[in-house]
Structure formats: structure tokens, C-alpha cells
Design a protein around this motif. Structure first.
Motif, PDB file in Angstrom:
ATOM      1  N   GLN A   1       9.727 -20.070 -71.784  1.00  0.00           N
ATOM      2  CA  GLN A   1       8.579 -20.676 -72.444  1.00  0.00           C
ATOM      3  C   GLN A   1       8.398 -22.159 -72.096  1.00  0.00           C
ATOM      4  N   PRO A   2       9.464 -22.975 -72.054  1.00  0.00           N
ATOM      5  CA  PRO A   2       9.261 -24.377 -71.672  1.00  0.00           C
ATOM      6  C   PRO A   2       8.696 -24.535 -70.264  1.00  0.00           C
ATOM      7  N   LEU A   3       9.184 -23.714 -69.318  1.00  0.00           N
ATOM      8  CA  LEU A   3       8.701 -23.818 -67.934  1.00  0.00           C
ATOM      9  C   LEU A   3       7.275 -23.306 -67.822  1.00  0.00           C
ATOM     10  N   LEU A   4       7.014 -22.147 -68.410  1.00  0.00           N
ATOM     11  CA  LEU A   4       5.670 -21.590 -68.341  1.00  0.00           C
ATOM     12  C   LEU A   4       4.683 -22.507 -69.067  1.00  0.00           C
ATOM     13  N   GLY A   5       5.142 -23.107 -70.162  1.00  0.00           N
ATOM     14  CA  GLY A   5       4.308 -24.063 -70.873  1.00  0.00           C
ATOM     15  C   GLY A   5       3.986 -25.272 -70.023  1.00  0.00           C
ATOM     16  N   LYS A   6       4.947 -25.727 -69.263  1.00  0.00           N
ATOM     17  CA  LYS A   6       4.730 -26.861 -68.351  1.00  0.00           C
ATOM     18  C   LYS A   6       3.637 -26.536 -67.337  1.00  0.00           C
ATOM     19  N   PHE A   7       3.718 -25.353 -66.745  1.00  0.00           N
ATOM     20  CA  PHE A   7       2.717 -24.959 -65.747  1.00  0.00           C
ATOM     21  C   PHE A   7       1.349 -24.742 -66.390  1.00  0.00           C
TER      22      PHE A   7
ATOM     23  N   ASP B   1       5.773 -34.845 -89.872  1.00  0.00           N
ATOM     24  CA  ASP B   1       5.341 -35.185 -88.514  1.00  0.00           C
ATOM     25  C   ASP B   1       4.470 -34.070 -87.961  1.00  0.00           C
ATOM     26  N   GLU B   2       3.849 -34.314 -86.802  1.00  0.00           N
ATOM     27  CA  GLU B   2       3.107 -33.250 -86.152  1.00  0.00           C
ATOM     28  C   GLU B   2       3.333 -33.268 -84.644  1.00  0.00           C
ATOM     29  N   PHE B   3       3.355 -32.073 -84.061  1.00  0.00           N
ATOM     30  CA  PHE B   3       3.490 -31.900 -82.616  1.00  0.00           C
ATOM     31  C   PHE B   3       2.317 -31.030 -82.172  1.00  0.00           C
ATOM     32  N   VAL B   4       1.424 -31.620 -81.430  1.00  0.00           N
ATOM     33  CA  VAL B   4       0.170 -30.958 -81.092  1.00  0.00           C
ATOM     34  C   VAL B   4       0.113 -30.660 -79.596  1.00  0.00           C
ATOM     35  N   GLY B   5      -0.189 -29.417 -79.268  1.00  0.00           N
ATOM     36  CA  GLY B   5      -0.384 -29.027 -77.874  1.00  0.00           C
ATOM     37  C   GLY B   5       0.913 -28.764 -77.150  1.00  0.00           C
ATOM     38  N   PHE B   6       1.644 -29.855 -76.868  1.00  0.00           N
ATOM     39  CA  PHE B   6       2.891 -29.749 -76.118  1.00  0.00           C
ATOM     40  C   PHE B   6       3.643 -31.065 -76.243  1.00  0.00           C
ATOM     41  N   SER B   7       4.924 -31.010 -75.924  1.00  0.00           N
ATOM     42  CA  SER B   7       5.736 -32.221 -75.903  1.00  0.00           C
ATOM     43  C   SER B   7       5.679 -32.842 -74.512  1.00  0.00           C
TER      44      SER B   7
ATOM     45  N   LEU C   1       7.957 -34.061 -73.079  1.00  0.00           N
ATOM     46  CA  LEU C   1       9.226 -33.790 -72.416  1.00  0.00           C
ATOM     47  C   LEU C   1       9.059 -32.833 -71.239  1.00  0.00           C
ATOM     48  N   ILE C   2       8.027 -31.987 -71.288  1.00  0.00           N
ATOM     49  CA  ILE C   2       7.850 -31.025 -70.198  1.00  0.00           C
ATOM     50  C   ILE C   2       7.488 -31.729 -68.896  1.00  0.00           C
ATOM     51  N   LYS C   3       7.087 -33.004 -68.974  1.00  0.00           N
ATOM     52  CA  LYS C   3       6.765 -33.767 -67.768  1.00  0.00           C
ATOM     53  C   LYS C   3       7.988 -34.497 -67.213  1.00  0.00           C
ATOM     54  N   ASN C   4       9.107 -34.421 -67.946  1.00  0.00           N
ATOM     55  CA  ASN C   4      10.337 -35.082 -67.535  1.00  0.00           C
ATOM     56  C   ASN C   4      11.137 -34.134 -66.639  1.00  0.00           C
ATOM     57  N   GLU C   5      11.099 -34.381 -65.332  1.00  0.00           N
ATOM     58  CA  GLU C   5      11.726 -33.469 -64.376  1.00  0.00           C
ATOM     59  C   GLU C   5      13.243 -33.395 -64.556  1.00  0.00           C
ATOM     60  N   THR C   6      13.848 -34.492 -64.995  1.00  0.00           N
ATOM     61  CA  THR C   6      15.306 -34.493 -65.208  1.00  0.00           C
ATOM     62  C   THR C   6      15.690 -33.527 -66.321  1.00  0.00           C
TER      63      THR C   6
ATOM     64  N   THR D   1      13.725 -26.724 -75.491  1.00  0.00           N
ATOM     65  CA  THR D   1      14.046 -25.308 -75.631  1.00  0.00           C
ATOM     66  C   THR D   1      13.198 -24.641 -76.707  1.00  0.00           C
ATOM     67  N   ASP D   2      12.839 -25.409 -77.729  1.00  0.00           N
ATOM     68  CA  ASP D   2      12.082 -24.864 -78.850  1.00  0.00           C
ATOM     69  C   ASP D   2      10.573 -24.870 -78.622  1.00  0.00           C
ATOM     70  N   GLU D   3      10.112 -25.289 -77.456  1.00  0.00           N
ATOM     71  CA  GLU D   3       8.676 -25.352 -77.186  1.00  0.00           C
ATOM     72  C   GLU D   3       8.031 -23.971 -77.260  1.00  0.00           C
ATOM     73  N   THR D   4       6.814 -23.929 -77.802  1.00  0.00           N
ATOM     74  CA  THR D   4       6.044 -22.680 -77.898  1.00  0.00           C
ATOM     75  C   THR D   4       4.615 -22.941 -77.423  1.00  0.00           C
ATOM     76  N   ILE D   5       4.466 -23.533 -76.268  1.00  0.00           N
ATOM     77  CA  ILE D   5       3.193 -24.086 -75.822  1.00  0.00           C
ATOM     78  C   ILE D   5       2.090 -23.043 -75.697  1.00  0.00           C
ATOM     79  N   THR D   6       2.399 -21.881 -75.158  1.00  0.00           N
ATOM     80  CA  THR D   6       1.359 -20.883 -74.884  1.00  0.00           C
ATOM     81  C   THR D   6       1.164 -19.896 -76.030  1.00  0.00           C
ATOM     82  N   VAL D   7       1.818 -20.118 -77.142  1.00  0.00           N
ATOM     83  CA  VAL D   7       1.732 -19.202 -78.281  1.00  0.00           C
ATOM     84  C   VAL D   7       0.450 -19.472 -79.065  1.00  0.00           C
TER      85      VAL D   7
END
Length: 609
Positions: free
Chosen positions: A427-433, A485-491, A493-498, A544-550
Motif C-alpha cells: 500500500q505505501p508503494l502503490l500509494g506513492k505511484f 490531528d488530521e492526515f489528508v490525502g497522503f503523507s 513521507l512517500i516522497k522520501n526515497e530513503t 507502513t500504516d498508509e492507506t492512500i488508495t482506500v
């Protein structure tokens, strides 16, 4: 000469006799007739103009549907599209005060149909279908051109799943070979009685450890895992909990005569027969004993309602205490034998026991159950978990069982099944793409964040006005809202290649071997999680907990935060360009719903931190 009468009201209004004196000529007397004519003409013109305007406007509106007041309306593509969808779903033959649902939605219900591979159709499912098509485009067009490690892993996993010819070529062999690694399924091999287990020397220890470390399952007799501490949410701790079951416990507890339990028993019997079990009395007896054992496990487990009280279930004890509470084996020895933790653990290691009554009753239940039945059950659960990813006629048996439980007439198209499997794993990788392809330069995040802020402000104002809530409770409720707090869309962090490279470190996949890939992934996941024991929750964990495409929204009780994934910021739920009232009526409702979760019978157990 006739004298003028007295200065009375009558005299001023009636002159029975004209005066013989000449009157003084005034401007009004000279011009009043002309002015009256001009006023009459002007009023006539204005009245005529009003009538003409009304008639023409009415004709245009009634005849050709043009509203001359269009300047005050939103006529953008997004507004027109939203209005069209609302009208298409409405039934204008029903008065909204009589049946608002019928008025607003009946045409949607009439028009839409439930596909044979689905259970329902809703705005959620329609938006999910749209996201699935977007993701399919990523696999078909975007990933092949990237040639990076994250892209390759994601693509290879999906390709291996889609390689149906290879999966069917291998057939049952991957599953049978794996089960044989653990001594085979007694119900098929009709082995004799296994020796009764005695602490760590028993075959049960070896079987449980092997299934655990080989990525075949960790959740059959109990659930042992590393996760965020409920009371110290910035730390990882060791947990022991009751397991999940092959069939939902609420159905198992209804007894053998329930239709779902009967379907479940038939399913296990047909799978056993398909894998080579004889069609005889001993096979049926073994199936019944296996089902009885699972029902007994279910009976000592806490119900869904009981498990909502997190603080009551939370028991922090040592491994030494656990060995006394549940003397199935030496728990310190067992955990260390898994070789998953950064260092060896001692008996003073803390472990959070969720559902102490279940854990305390596990040993007596195991002691009165035949070891063969226990092994039959454990391996049945492993087979059930893995049967869906192998090829051959076994898929027809699985399909029959699913139809009995949920009513879907057909299996999902293969591309959807593989897409969901890859999404669950990466999910984190697919969310990044997904963000790179469909969310660049998107202002939705800012608009949705503003909506959350405004709704929280309104909630706060309403909370302050409550007269039935005492001051202390109100102060705590307001504090929780301020820190929410709120997390909208995506973090970002997915742009951090490291961080992305760290996330996939140690994982290697084969684009031709789906079954083996899944075993590798399970082992990798378990190792990743267990290596965090004793560590603090960090950036890589957020990724790891990202759910971007959900297509959903969440209240993360551990972090006291509202999560709106990118997947839900579209469709009927949200459009950054359309009028705000539409967004507040759809996504705003969802935001309010998630805020309230922070105060429901589970959310209230977590403070503002």
C-alpha cells in the motif's frame, strides 16, 4: 357684494359661490395636467416593461429551459455534473416530506445493478471501481517505465498473481509440499495418534513455531505479535491475544445447525476430499472433531462487544507470569525459539495479554483434546488461508462456499483480485505511484484540511454550549478536540526515497512464483514487525500504516487523528471545484462521523495524546 364665508373646514372644501376676485396663477396650476400625463405614461411604461420581462422570461424558461438568472448559478463542468447526478438519482414524483430517501435515491436504486461478483453497489463501491481502474492504469502504463526497486517489486507481485497459466501449471503442489513440511495433514494421511504434548518437548511447539517462522500462519490457537502499546502509543510491545477463526465466532457460537456452520463444515470436508482424504466414516469423524474443537475455542473467547473495552482487556504481565497463567509451554523459551527479536528475552519481559480469560482457559481445552484433532485444526486453518492463491479445481469449491456465505454469484475478475492483493501488501508503494500519477498539483488536501478545521470549530462551539455535561468532562473533551490531528490525502513521507528503500529492505520477489512470493512476504512482514520490539514508533511506521488508495476514512485512536485517504477525495464525496455545500454534505458528514469516533465507547478510552 357677497362676503366670503368663515374659515371653516366646510368653507375650505366647498365654495358654493365663486369669488369675484381673480386668483393668482401658480406653477402647479399651469403644469399639473402635463405632469399628470407624463407620470401616467411613465408608470405605464414601467408596468409594460415589467409585464414584457415577466412574460419573456417565463416563455424562455418554460419553452427552452434557459434561466436568465444563470449569472448567479455555478455553471462549471463540475457543478453541472454534480447537478446532473443528483437529478438522475432523484424521483420528483415523490414528495420529500413523505419519503426523503425515495425522493433522493430511488432512481439510483432502480438504475444501478449489483454485478455477480459484488455484494452491493453504493457511492463507496462506485468510487472504489474508479480507483481500481486508475490503479490498473498504473500497472499497465506507469510502472513498466520506471525500473526502480519499489516499482519492480510492486509490478512483479502483480505479474506473478496475474500469471494464471503458471499458477494452474503448479496446481496443488506448492500447498501440498508446504503442508508436508509440517508432517502432513492427518485427516488426509490418516495418521495414528500423535503423542500428547508436554511443554516445549511436544510436537505442538514445533508445529506452531514452524508455521510461525515459515510465514504460513500465526493466528490459529492464539495471536502472538508485536504492536503499538495501547497505553504508550509511541512504543512497541509484545501482545498475546485470542485468535481469529475460520468462521466468524458469532456464527460458530450459534451451533452446528446454523446454515453458515453447516456450509463451513461441508467446505472443510470437500477440501479434505479434494486433497486425498478417503470418503469414509473416519474422515467424517475427524471433520466433526475438528469443528467441535474450533467451536470450543470460540466459546471461551471474548465477544466482539466485550472486546470494545480495551482497558478491561489490557493486562500487562511478565513472560514468567504468562507461563503460570497458560502453562501450554514455557513462553520465554517459545518466544526466543522464534529467533525474531533483536535480542534474547528473559522471563521479566513484559507482554500485554488481551483477553486473559481466554488465555487462562486455553491449556485445559488443549489438554482434553486429542493431539491429532489439534493438528488437524491448525493445518486446516493454514490450508484454508492459502487455498485461494493456488490453481486448479479447488477454486470451484472455494467459490461454492463463498456463495453460501455472502451470496456473490461469481468470483471477482482476476485483475481485481491481484490488484487488491498487491495493494494490501504494498500500500505505501502503490500509494506513492498513485499520488505521482493522479494527485500532482492537487489542491484537494488544502480544501479538505480547511473543512476539517471548520467542522472542528463548529463541534467545539456546540460542545461548549452543552448544559448537561459537567465542567471536568467538558474540559477533557475540548482538550482531545484541540489535539486531534488530521492526515489528508497522503503523507509526504512517500516522497522520501530513503524511507521507501528502508521499507522494502530485505524483500526479494520472483515475477513467476506467486505462492512462494506470498510466503516470503509473510516472513518479511513478521520479521519487520518483531524487530521493532522495545523501539519507539517512528517515520517508517507511519509509512507502513498508509492507506492512500482506500476509499474510506478513519479515526486513528492511537494517534488521536482523522485520516482522509486520497482515495475518498473524489467522486460523490468530494470535488475541490464544486460548491462547498456539496462537499460539506458528503465529505463533511464523514469528517463529523470520524470526529465522533474519538468520543464513542472505544474512543473515550483514549486521551488527547
Amino acid at each position: 357684494m357677497v362676503q366670503p364665508k368663515g374659515n371653516s373646514l366646510l368653507d375650505l372644501n366647498t365654495h358654493s359661490e365663486p369669488s369675484n376676485l381673480p386668483e393668482k396663477a401658480t406653477w402647479w396650476k399651469k403644469s399639473k395636467n402635463v405632469i399628470l400625463v407624463l407620470v401616467f405614461l411613465l408608470m405605464s411604461a414601467l408596468l409594460g416593461a415589467f409585464v414584457v420581462n415577466t412574460v419573456i422570461n417565463g416563455i424562455l424558461e418554460d419553452w427552452i429551459g434557459i434561466n436568465l438568472r444563470w449569472q448567479r448559478m455555478c455553471m462549471s463542468k463540475e457543478c453541472v455534473s454534480a447537478a446532473h447526478e443528483l437529478i438522475e438519482n432523484m424521483n420528483d414524483q415523490v414528495h420529500p416530506c413523505d419519503d426523503f430517501y425515495d425522493f433522493a435515491c430511488s432512481q439510483f436504486v432502480t438504475r444501478e445493478w449489483i454485478p455477480d461478483d459484488a455484494l452491493e453497489v453504493s457511492q463507496f463501491s462506485l468510487t472504489e471501481d474508479h480507483v481500481h481502474l486508475q490503479l490498473r492504469k498504473i500497472f499497465d502504463e506507469y510502472l513498466p517505465g520506471l525500473s526502480t526497486a519499489p516499482a519492480n517489486l510492486t509490478l512483479w507481485h502483480n505479474q506473478a498473481c496475474m500469471n494464471v497459466s503458471r499458477i494452474y501449471e503448479l496446481g496443488l503442489d506448492p500447498l501440498l509440499d508446504t503442508i508436508n513440511e509440517f508432517g502432513g495433514w492427518p485427516i488426509v494421511k490418516q495418521q495414528g495418534e500423535l503423542p500428547r504434548f508436554e511443554a516445549e518437548s511436544s510436537s505442538l511447539v514445533n508445529l506452531s513455531r514452524a508455521l510461525f517462522t515459515q510465514g504460513m500462519g500465526t493466528n490459529f490457537l492464539f495471536s502472538l505479535y508485536v504492536g503499538q502499546d495501547v497505553k504508550k502509543t509511541d512504543e512497541y510491545t509484545l501482545y498475546l491475544d485470542q485468535p481469529d477463526f475460520g468462521l466468524n465466532a458469532k456464527y460458530l457460537n450459534l451451533g452446528r445447525n446454523h446454515s453458515f456452520v453447516q456450509a463451513y463444515r461441508a467446505f472443510s470436508s470437500e477440501i479434505a476430499e479434494f486433497l486425498g482424504a478417503a470418503q469414509d466414516g473416519p474422515r467424517n469423524k475427524a471433520i466433526d472433531e475438528m469443528l467441535t474443537f474450533e467451536m470450543n475455542l470460540s466459546n471461551i473467547s471474548a465477544s466482539w462487544e466485550e472486546r470494545r473495552d480495551k482497558k478491561l482487556l489490557y493486562q500487562n504481565i511478565t513472560l514468567r507470569d504468562l507461563s503460570a497463567l497458560c502453562p501450554v509451554w514455557d513462553w520465554t523459551f517459545f518466544v526466543n525459539s522464534l529467533k525474531l527479536t533483536p535480542t534474547q528475552l528473559n522471563e521479566d519481559q513484559q507482554i500485554v495479554v488481551i483477553g486473559k480469560p481466554f488465555i487462562s482457559q486455553l491449556k485445559p481445552l488443549l489438554a482434553k483434546t486429542k493431539p491429532t484433532t489439534i493438528k488437524n485444526y491448525i493445518l486446516w486453518r493454514a490450508i484454508k488461508s492459502w487455498a485461494s492463491i493456488i490453481g486448479g479445481k479447488i477454486q470451484a469449491i472455494i467459490g461454492k462456499y463463498h456463495r453460501a456465505l455472502v451470496g456473490a454469484k461469481e468470483a471477482k475478475p482476476r485483475w481485481k483480485t491481484c490488484l487488491q492483493a498487491t495493494s494490501a501488501t504494498f500500500q505505501p508503494l502503490l500509494g506513492k505511484f498513485y499520488v505521482e500519477k493522479f494527485f500532482q498539483n492537487n489542491t484537494s488536501r488544502a480544501t479538505a484540511s480547511e473543512m476539517i478545521s471548520r467542522i472542528k470549530d463548529t463541534f467545539q462551539n456546540n460542545l461548549r454550549k452543552l448544559d448537561w455535561m459537567d465542567k471536568k468532562t467538558k474540559s477533557r473533551a475540548l482538550a482531545k478536540l484541540r489535539h486531534m490531528d488530521e492526515f489528508v490525502g497522503f503523507s509526504d513521507l512517500i516522497k522520501n526515497e530513503t524511507i521507501i528503500k528502508t521499507f522494502i529492505q530485505g524483500l526479494k520477489l520472483d515475477p513467476q512464483e506467486f505462492f512462494n512470493n506470498q510466503r516470503k512476504i509473510n516472513k518479511w512482514r513478521i520479521k519487520q514487525r518483531w524487530m521493532k520490539l522495545g523501539q519507539r514508533y517512528g517515520a517508517i511506521d507511519s509509512l507502513t500504516d498508509e492507506t492512500i488508495t482506500v476509499v474510506n476514512a478513519y479515526n486513528d485512536l492511537f494517534a488521536n487523528s482523522i485520516i482522509l485517504p486520497a482515495g475518498i477525495l473524489q467522486g460523490a464525496f468530494f470535488d475541490d471545484i464544486r460548491p462547498k455545500y456539496l462537499n460539506y454534505g458528503s465529505l463533511g458528514f464523514i469528517i463529523g462521523h470520524e470526529i465522533i469516533h474519538g468520543y464513542d465507547n472505544i474512543g473515550k478510552q483514549f486521551d488527547e495524546q
